[in-house]
Design an enzyme around this catalytic site. Structure first.
Site, PDB file in Angstrom:
ATOM      1  N   ASP A  83       0.837  -1.193   0.000  1.00  0.00           N
ATOM      2  CA  ASP A  83       0.000   0.000   0.000  1.00  0.00           C
ATOM      3  C   ASP A  83       0.878   1.253   0.000  1.00  0.00           C
ATOM      4  O   ASP A  83       1.842   1.341   0.759  1.00  0.00           O
ATOM      5  CB  ASP A  83      -0.860  -0.031   1.279  1.00  0.00           C
TER       6      ASP A  83
ATOM      7  N   GLU B 130       1.830  -0.213  -4.841  1.00  0.00           N
ATOM      8  CA  GLU B 130       0.893   0.844  -5.206  1.00  0.00           C
ATOM      9  C   GLU B 130       1.720   2.123  -5.261  1.00  0.00           C
ATOM     10  O   GLU B 130       2.096   2.674  -4.241  1.00  0.00           O
ATOM     11  CB  GLU B 130      -0.229   0.977  -4.171  1.00  0.00           C
TER      12      GLU B 130
HETATM   13  O1  TEU Z   1      -4.748   4.292  -1.393  1.00  0.00           O
HETATM   14  C1  TEU Z   1      -3.751   5.232  -1.660  1.00  0.00           C
HETATM   15  C2  TEU Z   1      -4.100   6.370  -2.424  1.00  0.00           C
HETATM   16  O2  TEU Z   1      -3.177   7.131  -2.700  1.00  0.00           O
HETATM   17  C3  TEU Z   1      -5.431   6.949  -2.577  1.00  0.00           C
HETATM   18  O3  TEU Z   1      -5.153   8.273  -2.932  1.00  0.00           O
HETATM   19  C4  TEU Z   1      -6.432   6.531  -3.535  1.00  0.00           C
HETATM   20  O4  TEU Z   1      -6.049   6.841  -4.825  1.00  0.00           O
HETATM   21  C5  TEU Z   1      -7.671   7.260  -3.101  1.00  0.00           C
HETATM   22  O5  TEU Z   1      -8.195   6.580  -2.011  1.00  0.00           O
HETATM   23  C6  TEU Z   1      -8.719   7.507  -4.103  1.00  0.00           C
HETATM   24  O6  TEU Z   1      -9.677   8.327  -3.494  1.00  0.00           O
HETATM   25  C7  TEU Z   1      -4.392   3.251  -0.538  1.00  0.00           C
HETATM   26  C8  TEU Z   1      -5.538   2.274  -0.382  1.00  0.00           C
HETATM   27  O7  TEU Z   1      -5.809   1.682  -1.621  1.00  0.00           O
HETATM   28  C9  TEU Z   1      -6.708   3.002   0.208  1.00  0.00           C
HETATM   29  O8  TEU Z   1      -7.844   2.185   0.295  1.00  0.00           O
HETATM   30  C10 TEU Z   1      -6.300   3.473   1.590  1.00  0.00           C
HETATM   31  O9  TEU Z   1      -7.328   4.233   2.153  1.00  0.00           O
HETATM   32  C11 TEU Z   1      -5.028   4.297   1.532  1.00  0.00           C
HETATM   33  O10 TEU Z   1      -4.011   3.702   0.750  1.00  0.00           O
HETATM   34  C12 TEU Z   1      -4.459   4.464   2.914  1.00  0.00           C
HETATM   35  O11 TEU Z   1      -3.924   3.262   3.361  1.00  0.00           O
END
Ligand code: TEU
Length: 552
Positions: A207, A273
């Site tokens: 993540d 990610e």
């Molecule tokens: O998301 C990371 C992220 O950068 C987010 O900006 C995402 O693009 C955004 O939620 C869209 O609105 C990750 C996970 O996928 C997310 O579910 C988590 O909330 C976040 O990290 C924090 O751990």
């Protein structure tokens, strides 16, 4: 049972397809309205029948659930709402029995503010864990520097009365960032990786990986204009001191080495990610000694046009030449469902599926995508999502029309297994944690399984073809030039085996020259047909043709 690939073959994760499961929303086995691990195990036959190679489980670790598991309080356990370590072991065993690899979410950038490590860290500047998180002194009562949180236009720093200092939280203030420059943090997190490898997991999805290694000196970022998610130009900071830093690439290599050392072979998928331009993302995987994949999120905002996909394939091929493996994503638990981007049009969803399952690289499919599950509209005022709650001031008439959904609950509603009122997610009479999508009568597994023309059956066919034909799974990809504005066509090839993939995005019919003869493997509707040396396609249709070898 462990699934292992033979030593000389390409690693299993090369060109593998991955199915993302959001555990809270997949299947509720104990009738509390919340999905759980036993529910996943009970539905693995569905996943295996799709023909995917791996499942990726979003977080199931103990958490106060402010961000539904992306805020962890214990990295080496299972939240009681989802099960126990034993339930997890049973899930892994059941997945492996079906030939499915298991990838878990590694939320390593931050913990929950309730994690005992953070509780200790904030208790005193003298605590042994005082520096496990990123703390800084303010500048004249203001934050230590100009770093901004990822999703929000506010500072990434929160003032803590107790320590009289600021702590960094790149996402939400309930998720303080770990200080990865601290050797004890690194050692503790590497132990977490070993813990799960020992329990049989086959990979990790990291993540916010690109944000993990920040400038240790906490220097200001430069200001730069940027496109916000609703396409407004906003002045935010550049991210070169907080995102995709050299130290972050190095961490990817260290994690790869750790996994190879612990498993004794190149068996572990490591997907980050990461956000950034394609060459920045490719650097995570270049050299073959870092992360195995970095998600490419360009397709989260695809335009339904042949030209858009031609352009994306060109860019992906250039930045990720083989053996690099571009990781394709159309949708996930954070962003709009892909069918909702094309006006809930199933014919268009079928074209999109055909492309996703036949491109070179690693396709990721988000649970429900195979059914054509659209977003479930949920007003911001009812949002449980921590991001959406910050947008509660946006009027409903505006939020409803935004292509980018502000409320992530809309993509996280229960998986639809059958046409009953709860979609078979939980027993009838129980209220699921989020509402059931109104299209439950048709967009469910049971109904689509019986319908040979359904999207589900198409996904199965495509993913099985990807497994059966090496050209599709591992072959090269060559775009076919000169097919006109509305048609995307490419040939996947491996030695003698060549498969033509063609898709008509336009309103009129199209033909594509085969350059010989061939056999139709699958068409998305009845208009797709091979006639002599051409493939005919109707509007919004796509097909795969196995090309006959050219006569010697
Ligand atoms: O998301 C990371 C992220 O950068 C987010 O900006 C995402 O693009 C955004 O939620 C869209 O609105 C990750 C996970 O996928 C997310 O579910 C988590 O909330 C976040 O990290 C924090 O751990």
């Amino acid at each position: 049972m462990e699934v292992r690939s033979c030593a000389m073959a390409a690693p299993w994760f090369q060109g593998a397809s991955v199915y993302q499961i959001y555990p809270r929303s997949f299947a509720d086995s104990d009738g509390d309205g919340i999905g759980d691990l036993a529910g996943i195990t009970a539905h693995l036959d569905h996943v295996a029948s799709l023909g995917v190679d791996a499942i990726w489980l979003s977080p199931f670790f103990p958490s106060p659930q402010r961000d539904f598991g992306y805020d962890i309080t214990d990295y080496c356990d299972v939240d009681p709402a989802y099960g126990t370590l034993e339930t997890f072991d049973a899930l892994v065993a059941a997945a492996h029995e079906r030939g499915l690899r298991v990838v878990i979410d590694a939320v390593f950038n931050h913990t929950s503010e309730e994690h005992p490590w953070f509780v200790a860290s904030r208790s005193s500047r003298d605590d042994p864990k005082a520096d496990w998180y990123v703390w800084g002194d303010g500048r004249d009562g203001k934050p230590p520097n100009n770093w901004r949180s990822v999703d929000f236009i506010h500072s990434a720093w929160t003032y803590d009365e107790g320590r009289g200092q600021w702590f960094l939280a790149t996402f939400d203030p309930c998720q303080p960032d770990l200080n990865w420059h601290h050797p004890d943090v690194r050692a503790a997190m590497f132990d977490v990786v070993r813990f799960w490898l020992d329990r049989g997991v086959d990979g990790f999805r990291f993540d916010m990986f690109g944000a993990i290694m920040k400038d240790g000196k906490l220097r200001d970022e430069a200001w730069a204009p940027r496109l916000s998610t609703d396409f407004q130009v906003v002045r935010v900071t550049d991210r070169s001191r907080t995102n995709n830093t050299e130290a972050c690439y190095q961490l990817g290599r260290d994690l790869r080495a750790l996994c190879i050392e612990h498993r004794g072979a190149d068996e572990v998928l490591l997907v980050g990610e990461c956000f950034g331009a394609l060459p920045e993302l490719a650097r995570y995987t270049e050299g073959g000694d870092g992360l195995t994949h970095a998600f490419i999120f360009d397709a989260l905002t695809f335009r339904y046009r042949a030209g858009w996909f031609r352009g994306a394939i060109d860019r992906y091929e250039e930045a990720f030449p083989a053996p690099l493996d571009p990781a394709w994503v159309y949708e996930n638990h954070d962003r709009s469902r892909s069918i909702s981007r094309v006006g809930d049009d199933l014919a268009k969803a079928r074209v999109l599926a055909t492309v996703l399952c036949t491109v070179r690289g690693q396709p990721t499919i988000y649970m429900g995508q195979e059914l054509g599950m659209p977003n479930t509209y949920i007003p911001l005022r009812d949002a449980l999502d921590v991001v959406a709650q910050r947008f509660s001031w946006v009027p409903e008439r505006v939020s409803k029309r935004l292509p980018e959904r502000l409320n992530r609950d809309e993509m996280r509603t229960p998986m639809l297994w059958d046409p009953s009122s709860t979609g078979g997610f939980c027993p009838e009479g129980i209220t699921p944690w989020l509402p059931v999508n109104p299209l439950v009568a048709t967009r469910n597994v049971a109904v689509q399984e019986e319908d040979p023309t359904s999207l589900l059956v198409l996904y199965r066919r495509l993913l099985h073809l990807r497994r059966e034909h090496r050209a599709l799974r591992a072959g090269r990809l060559d775009l076919v030039p000169g097919t006109g504005d509305d048609v995307l066509a490419y040939v996947r090839s491996d030695g003698e085996e060549r498969v033509l993939v063609a898709a008509c995005f336009g309103r009129g019919a199209a033909t594509v020259a085969l350059g010989g003869t061939g056999t139709l493997l699958v068409g998305t509707d009845v208009t797709a047909a091979v006639a002599g040396d051409v493939l005919r396609l109707g509007p919004n249709s796509a097909a795969l043709v196995l090309l006959d070898p050219a006569p010697a």
